[in-house]
Scaffold this motif. Structure first.
Motif, mmCIF file in Angstrom:
data_model
loop_
_atom_site.group_PDB
_atom_site.id
_atom_site.type_symbol
_atom_site.label_atom_id
_atom_site.label_comp_id
_atom_site.label_asym_id
_atom_site.label_seq_id
_atom_site.Cartn_x
_atom_site.Cartn_y
_atom_site.Cartn_z
ATOM 1 N N LYS A 24 0.841 -1.185 0.000
ATOM 2 C CA LYS A 24 0.000 0.000 0.000
ATOM 3 C C LYS A 24 0.881 1.242 0.000
ATOM 4 C CE LYS A 24 -4.173 -1.683 2.165
ATOM 5 N NZ LYS A 24 -4.790 -1.996 3.441
ATOM 6 N N HIS A 84 0.809 5.682 0.013
ATOM 7 C CA HIS A 84 -0.005 6.874 0.241
ATOM 8 C C HIS A 84 -0.193 7.620 -1.074
ATOM 9 C CE1 HIS A 84 -0.873 11.074 1.366
ATOM 10 N NE2 HIS A 84 -1.594 10.486 2.301
ATOM 11 N N LYS A 124 -4.031 5.594 1.955
ATOM 12 C CA LYS A 124 -3.130 4.558 1.470
ATOM 13 C C LYS A 124 -3.931 3.664 0.522
ATOM 14 C CE LYS A 124 -0.259 4.352 5.586
ATOM 15 N NZ LYS A 124 0.081 3.544 6.776
ATOM 16 N N GLU A 135 -3.993 0.377 -2.364
ATOM 17 C CA GLU A 135 -3.324 -0.861 -2.698
ATOM 18 C C GLU A 135 -2.741 -0.775 -4.111
ATOM 19 O OE1 GLU A 135 -5.266 -5.056 -2.486
ATOM 20 O OE2 GLU A 135 -5.384 -4.024 -0.534
ATOM 21 N N HIS A 141 10.877 8.231 7.255
ATOM 22 C CA HIS A 141 9.892 7.889 6.230
ATOM 23 C C HIS A 141 10.072 8.820 5.035
ATOM 24 C CE1 HIS A 141 5.986 7.198 4.298
ATOM 25 N NE2 HIS A 141 6.153 5.995 4.809
ATOM 26 N N ILE A 181 6.202 -6.728 6.138
ATOM 27 C CA ILE A 181 5.025 -5.982 6.614
ATOM 28 C C ILE A 181 5.333 -4.483 6.618
ATOM 29 C CG2 ILE A 181 3.588 -5.525 8.661
ATOM 30 C CD1 ILE A 181 3.847 -8.595 9.270
ATOM 31 N N ASP A 190 5.570 -3.118 3.028
ATOM 32 C CA ASP A 190 4.242 -3.085 2.400
ATOM 33 C C ASP A 190 3.385 -1.940 2.937
ATOM 34 O OD1 ASP A 190 4.485 -5.069 0.568
ATOM 35 O OD2 ASP A 190 3.623 -6.640 1.828
ATOM 36 N N ASP A 191 3.727 -1.463 4.111
ATOM 37 C CA ASP A 191 2.952 -0.379 4.708
ATOM 38 C C ASP A 191 3.557 0.968 4.279
ATOM 39 O OD1 ASP A 191 1.337 1.249 6.153
ATOM 40 O OD2 ASP A 191 2.209 0.747 8.107
ATOM 41 N N ASP A 192 3.273 1.349 3.051
ATOM 42 C CA ASP A 192 3.733 2.640 2.527
ATOM 43 C C ASP A 192 5.254 2.806 2.642
ATOM 44 O OD1 ASP A 192 3.375 5.072 1.290
ATOM 45 O OD2 ASP A 192 2.983 6.170 3.140
ATOM 46 N N ASP A 205 7.748 1.583 4.663
ATOM 47 C CA ASP A 205 8.247 2.020 5.966
ATOM 48 C C ASP A 205 9.709 1.599 6.135
ATOM 49 O OD1 ASP A 205 8.760 2.596 8.587
ATOM 50 O OD2 ASP A 205 7.282 1.207 9.420
#
Ligand SMILES: [Zn+2]
Length: 403
Positions: free
Chosen positions: A5, A7, A14, A16, A298, A353, A356-358, A360
């Motif tokens: 995902k 942003h 966010k 997909e 970030h 994980i 995949d989270d923008d 990170d």
């Protein structure tokens, strides 16, 4: 497997990333009137890591980066130095490629030089004129923003605040933010092209739309750059792309990186507070440390470029360097990943994980530090750590060279 995902500046959420075979991304590159600075490095490193992560996940990536090689700043410098403008553009384009190489930014598939897309730009301007979405004024051609689908939607500017803004100021424009599509240039100046819309040269925004239409052929996955490009540059590109193609959205995800500041202001040539990539590599830190320094925040964060902070990063990165020497890449085979222990698997899962989270990378590099610590501890107790493959897997995905 969970999905990536990112942003999206347009939706402010966010979203997909879809799972089509090839991911097509277009990032706004530099204007080559001088050497690029570490603020640019911050931006291109973020997109390099995005490409690396997608590749790691088994996607094909088409990464397009444009090079603005016709611009008043280039013409001015050429005039001052009394050389053809192409000489300036070629020199700094070449040096930019060397800078990317030095920083291990190796994922760009294609560099598109704006000067090669003049006729294509003129053709798009002609289409907009024919659609009555553009108009001529004193030889120049402007885009009429009232004809776009909700101009202001990318930068989240209301109609009221748009009215207070002024772009490409000229008396007689229909709206204050109508932007330049085509500039008529006095005969004596450099950079005049004879095209179907007349002599002159394309405005900044239409150049990138021309490259997108030419190289992507149609709607594509991601367009990005630094935050400062959102308005008016990307807002205007979006208006052009959607007006011409009728595809809404033309770009799925708009991704923007935070600015690098210097003394509370953004680092920029016009403010005269830049540290070039060359200077930074020569005087302050290795390419790996610079990469680490940016990835430990970030990509959306804006922060100050300071030498003490860079020293801290240098110090922190030593741990990673030491671990890499204890378990050399050559000792770790590719197959080792298949025989991971539970704790190794867990670390890679956590890494996945986080990324995949923008994207990170902040968590990503801290996992790499943890792994490095464990490797160094094991070696101190003269036992072999089984985390070598995990270490190298993460380090290479993040783009560290470590040699
Ligand atoms: Zn651009």
């Amino acid at each position: 497997m969970a999905s990536l995902k990112l942003h999206n500046t347009l939706s402010e959420t966010k979203v997909e990333v879809d799972a089509a075979a090839e991911f097509r991304m277009f990032v706004c590159g530099p204007t080559v009137q001088d050497n690029v600075h570490v603020g640019h490095a911050k931006t291109y490193l973020a997109f390099d890591v995005l490409a690396r992560w997608l590749l790691k996940r088994g996607r094909k990536v088409f990464f397009l980066l444009n090079i603005t090689d016709i611009d008043d700043k280039i013409f001015d410098r050429a005039k001052k130095e009394n050389v053809p403008y192409q000489e300036i553009a070629d020199k700094f384009y070449r040096e930019f490629l060397e800078d990317l190489d030095a920083l291990n930014i190796m994922t760009v598939s294609r560099f598109a030089r704006v000067s090669k897309y003049i006729d294509e730009s003129a053709e798009l301007v002609k289409i907009l004129l024919d659609m009555s979405k553009a108009y001529r004024l004193d030889g120049n051609i402007y885009f009429d923003i009232s004809k776009a689908d909700n101009y202001g939607k990318l930068s989240h500017l209301s109609q009221y605040s748009l009215r207070l803004k002024q772009i490409d100021a000229a008396p007689g424009k229909r709206n204050s933010v109508d932007f330049l599509l085509w500039r008529a240039v006095p005969d004596a100046e450099e950079g005049i092209w004879q095209t179907i819309v007349g002599p002159g040269r394309p405005g900044w925004h239409i150049q990138d739309s021309a490259i997108a239409f030419e190289e992507m052929g149609g709607p594509y996955d991601l367009h990005g750059g630094a935050t400062e490009l959102i308005f008016p540059h990307h807002e205007s590109e979006l208006a052009q792309d959607e007006s011409i193609s009728g595809s809404i959205p033309f770009v799925n995800i708009w991704m923007h990186t935070g600015l690098l500041l210097k003394g509370q202001e953004k680092m920029s040539k016009s403010l005269g507070n830049v540290v070039t990539i060359r200077e930074a590599l020569k005087k302050y830190a290795s390419a790996d440390v610079i990469r680490y320094h940016f990835l430990k925040r970030h990509y959306k964060d804006s922060f100050e470029f300071s030498l003490p902070a860079l020293e801290t990063s240098k110090h922190e990165f030593k741990e990673i360097e030491m671990a890499s020497k204890r378990i050399p890449r050559s000792d770790v085979g590719k197959t080792d990943l298949k025989t991971l222990t539970k704790s190794g698997e867990k670390i890679l899962e956590d890494f996945s994980i986080a990324m995949d989270d923008d994207l990170d990378t902040k968590s990503g590099v801290s996992l790499l530090i943890d792994v490095s610590k464990k490797i160094l501890e094991a070696k101190d107790q003269e036992t072999d750590s089984e985390l070598g493959p995990v270490f190298w897997d993460i380090a290479e995905t993040l783009g560290f060279r470590l040699s």
